[in-house]
Design a protein around this motif. Structure first.
Motif, mmCIF file in Angstrom:
data_model
loop_
_atom_site.group_PDB
_atom_site.id
_atom_site.type_symbol
_atom_site.label_atom_id
_atom_site.label_comp_id
_atom_site.label_asym_id
_atom_site.label_seq_id
_atom_site.Cartn_x
_atom_site.Cartn_y
_atom_site.Cartn_z
ATOM 1 N N PRO A 7 0.846 -1.112 0.056
ATOM 2 C CA PRO A 7 0.024 -0.009 -0.143
ATOM 3 C C PRO A 7 0.814 1.214 0.102
ATOM 4 N N ARG A 8 0.173 2.234 -0.345
ATOM 5 C CA ARG A 8 0.993 3.665 -0.420
ATOM 6 C C ARG A 8 1.113 4.084 1.204
ATOM 7 N N THR A 9 2.354 4.659 1.294
ATOM 8 C CA THR A 9 2.559 5.323 2.537
ATOM 9 C C THR A 9 2.020 6.506 2.781
ATOM 10 N N PRO A 10 1.706 6.812 3.706
ATOM 11 C CA PRO A 10 1.019 8.253 4.052
ATOM 12 C C PRO A 10 1.921 9.360 4.025
ATOM 13 N N LEU A 11 3.176 9.326 3.937
ATOM 14 C CA LEU A 11 4.071 10.220 3.542
ATOM 15 C C LEU A 11 4.828 10.064 2.246
ATOM 16 N N PRO A 12 4.997 10.703 1.424
ATOM 17 C CA PRO A 12 5.337 10.893 0.092
ATOM 18 C C PRO A 12 6.965 10.572 0.046
ATOM 19 N N PRO A 13 7.782 9.939 -1.037
ATOM 20 C CA PRO A 13 9.277 9.972 -1.161
ATOM 21 C C PRO A 13 9.361 11.401 -1.058
ATOM 22 N N ARG A 14 10.814 11.590 -0.444
ATOM 23 C CA ARG A 14 11.256 12.949 -0.385
ATOM 24 C C ARG A 14 12.996 12.881 -0.656
ATOM 25 N N GLY A 15 13.484 13.539 -1.284
ATOM 26 C CA GLY A 15 14.743 13.562 -1.623
ATOM 27 C C GLY A 15 15.281 12.268 -2.291
ATOM 28 N N GLY A 16 14.346 11.588 -2.751
ATOM 29 C CA GLY A 16 14.796 10.322 -3.325
ATOM 30 C C GLY A 16 14.505 9.136 -2.478
ATOM 31 N N LEU A 17 13.992 9.377 -1.263
ATOM 32 C CA LEU A 17 14.004 8.499 -0.243
ATOM 33 C C LEU A 17 12.471 8.254 0.368
ATOM 34 N N GLY A 18 12.030 7.040 0.400
ATOM 35 C CA GLY A 18 10.539 6.792 0.799
ATOM 36 C C GLY A 18 10.752 6.995 2.464
ATOM 37 N N ALA A 19 9.553 7.125 3.082
ATOM 38 C CA ALA A 19 9.430 7.136 4.601
ATOM 39 C C ALA A 19 9.480 6.057 5.240
ATOM 40 N N SER A 20 10.202 5.917 6.476
ATOM 41 C CA SER A 20 10.165 4.482 6.988
ATOM 42 C C SER A 20 8.937 4.351 7.566
ATOM 43 N N ARG A 21 8.790 2.947 7.992
ATOM 44 C CA ARG A 21 7.511 2.266 8.739
ATOM 45 C C ARG A 21 8.085 1.565 9.942
ATOM 46 N N VAL A 22 7.732 1.829 11.231
ATOM 47 C CA VAL A 22 8.105 1.306 12.171
ATOM 48 C C VAL A 22 6.914 0.804 13.177
ATOM 49 N N ARG A 23 6.909 -0.217 13.681
ATOM 50 C CA ARG A 23 5.924 -0.885 14.666
ATOM 51 C C ARG A 23 6.251 -0.882 16.019
ATOM 52 N N LEU A 24 5.480 -0.138 16.814
ATOM 53 C CA LEU A 24 5.824 -0.532 18.246
ATOM 54 C C LEU A 24 5.770 -1.799 18.968
ATOM 55 N N PRO A 25 6.884 -2.526 19.461
ATOM 56 C CA PRO A 25 6.735 -3.898 19.719
ATOM 57 C C PRO A 25 6.200 -3.769 21.251
ATOM 58 N N GLY A 26 6.182 -5.194 21.716
ATOM 59 C CA GLY A 26 6.022 -5.298 23.176
ATOM 60 C C GLY A 26 4.690 -5.110 23.551
ATOM 61 N N THR A 27 4.211 -4.913 25.058
ATOM 62 C CA THR A 27 3.046 -4.885 25.311
ATOM 63 C C THR A 27 2.723 -3.627 26.145
ATOM 64 N N GLU A 28 3.845 -2.769 26.184
ATOM 65 C CA GLU A 28 3.466 -1.347 26.825
ATOM 66 C C GLU A 28 3.300 -0.305 25.975
ATOM 67 N N PRO A 29 2.289 0.566 26.160
ATOM 68 C CA PRO A 29 2.408 1.861 25.272
ATOM 69 C C PRO A 29 3.504 2.755 25.361
ATOM 70 N N SER A 30 3.689 3.677 24.369
ATOM 71 C CA SER A 30 4.874 4.708 24.590
ATOM 72 C C SER A 30 4.163 5.908 24.017
#
Length: 323
Positions: A7-30
């Motif tokens: 799927p398309r990411t919500p942030l467009p590529p910028r300066g030749g680079l796509g946005a990074s997608r990271v997922r919060l691991p574990g069981t505790e919110p942050s």
């Protein structure tokens, strides 16, 4: 088999680079700030100026968002399993002193001659010094995307698509092994009978640099040696001097029938003919221990296929040069 659509990411590529997608691991919110600051701090290759203040600036500019584009504030609570998108800041990289040469271009595709030492796509320590980022920045086309990959140390023909909507058709062409490829490699001269076919089982373990041949296992890799030509005397002497190699040298024309990681390099090495300048086979060199004046002498010199859009036969060949 159809390729998985991303799927398309919500942030467009910028300066030749796509946005990074990271997922919060574990069981505790942050909090969003703590999460992104930790991700950046744990990067193996981190820009020294990517401080907490730089992280806060991303939030201020609306550059930390959820998958639906909702911007987060530093104090926003992120639940475990939530995907967050943001722009990474690449660490400084040593410039690769070679240019990318244009071979062919139309409204759909671009074919270039990629130099050695330039990765195809951003990965690990090689982000901006990649063919994709260089070409996106040079053309202004953030949708420019390779349809396949070449090893960082391999030079030669690389095909890129220019529009997102046609990307899958060309990528599937390469994934389905419907592209005829030829490479030239320079190694010690040996009078092989041609064609010679090398078959073996090649295995590549995650986290290891080199692939290995598994003796006795069912073959999963096949390479055809189409020709072996002794180098002209002047070229042979030049390369012998550059690489400190004392024996006779030849150019090997190789056709990979399969596409295992490092296949041509592994097969050449297994045959007792390691490619001149190879930093992995037979001996793995330390990361960063490389001399731009001593490239690996392996080049993609031909790509031929039936165009998935027009049905026309296409054949691209590389100009003279490396290897």
């Amino acid at each position: 088999m159809a390729r998985k659509k991303h799927p398309r990411t919500p942030l467009p590529p910028r300066g030749g680079l796509g946005a990074s997608r990271v997922r919060l691991p574990g069981t505790e919110p942050s909090t969003a700030f703590d999460f992104i600051a930790r991700v950046i701090a744990e990067q193996r290759h981190r820009h020294p100026a990517d401080t907490d203040e730089a992280v806060l600036e991303r939030f201020a500019q609306g550059q930390v968002v959820l998958i639906d584009g909702t911007p987060l504030s530093p104090s926003s609570i992120v639940a475990p399993g939530t995907d967050v998108f943001f722009y990474r800041r690449p660490a400084p990289e040593k410039p690769v002193p070679y240019e990318i040469e244009l071979v062919y271009e139309d409204e759909d595709i671009m074919v270039v001659d990629k130099p050695p030492f330039l990765a195809t796509m951003p990965r690990a320590a090689h982000i901006t010094e990649t063919a994709t980022v260089r070409l996106r920045r040079a053309t202004g086309n953030e949708e420019l995307t390779p349809a396949h990959r070449l090893d960082r140390m391999t030079s030669g023909l690389l095909l890129l698509t220019k529009r997102r909507e046609i990307r899958g058709a060309y990528q599937e062409l390469f994934a389905a092994r419907q592209v005829h490829k030829r490479y030239t490699a320079i190694a010690e001269w040996r009078g092989l009978e041609v064609p010679t076919v090398w078959r073996s089982h090649i295995d590549k373990k995650h986290g290891e640099i080199a692939s290995t041949v598994i003796e006795g296992a069912e073959p999963n890799a096949e390479t055809i040696v189409r020709s072996v030509d002794r180098l002209p005397a002047s070229r042979e002497v030049e390369l012998q001097g550059l690489h400190g190699f004392g024996g006779p040298l030849a150019s090997y024309l190789l056709e990979p029938a399969t596409g295992r990681t490092h296949q041509l390099r592994v097969h050449m090495c297994a045959a007792g003919l390691p490619i001149l300048g190879d930093p992995v086979y037979p001996v793995v060199h330390e990361f960063g221990d490389e001399d731009f004046a001593l490239p690996m002498r392996l080049k993609s010199v031909e790509l031929a296929f039936t165009d998935p859009l027009s049905g026309a036969d296409r054949c691209f060949t590389a100009a003279e040069g490396l290897p």
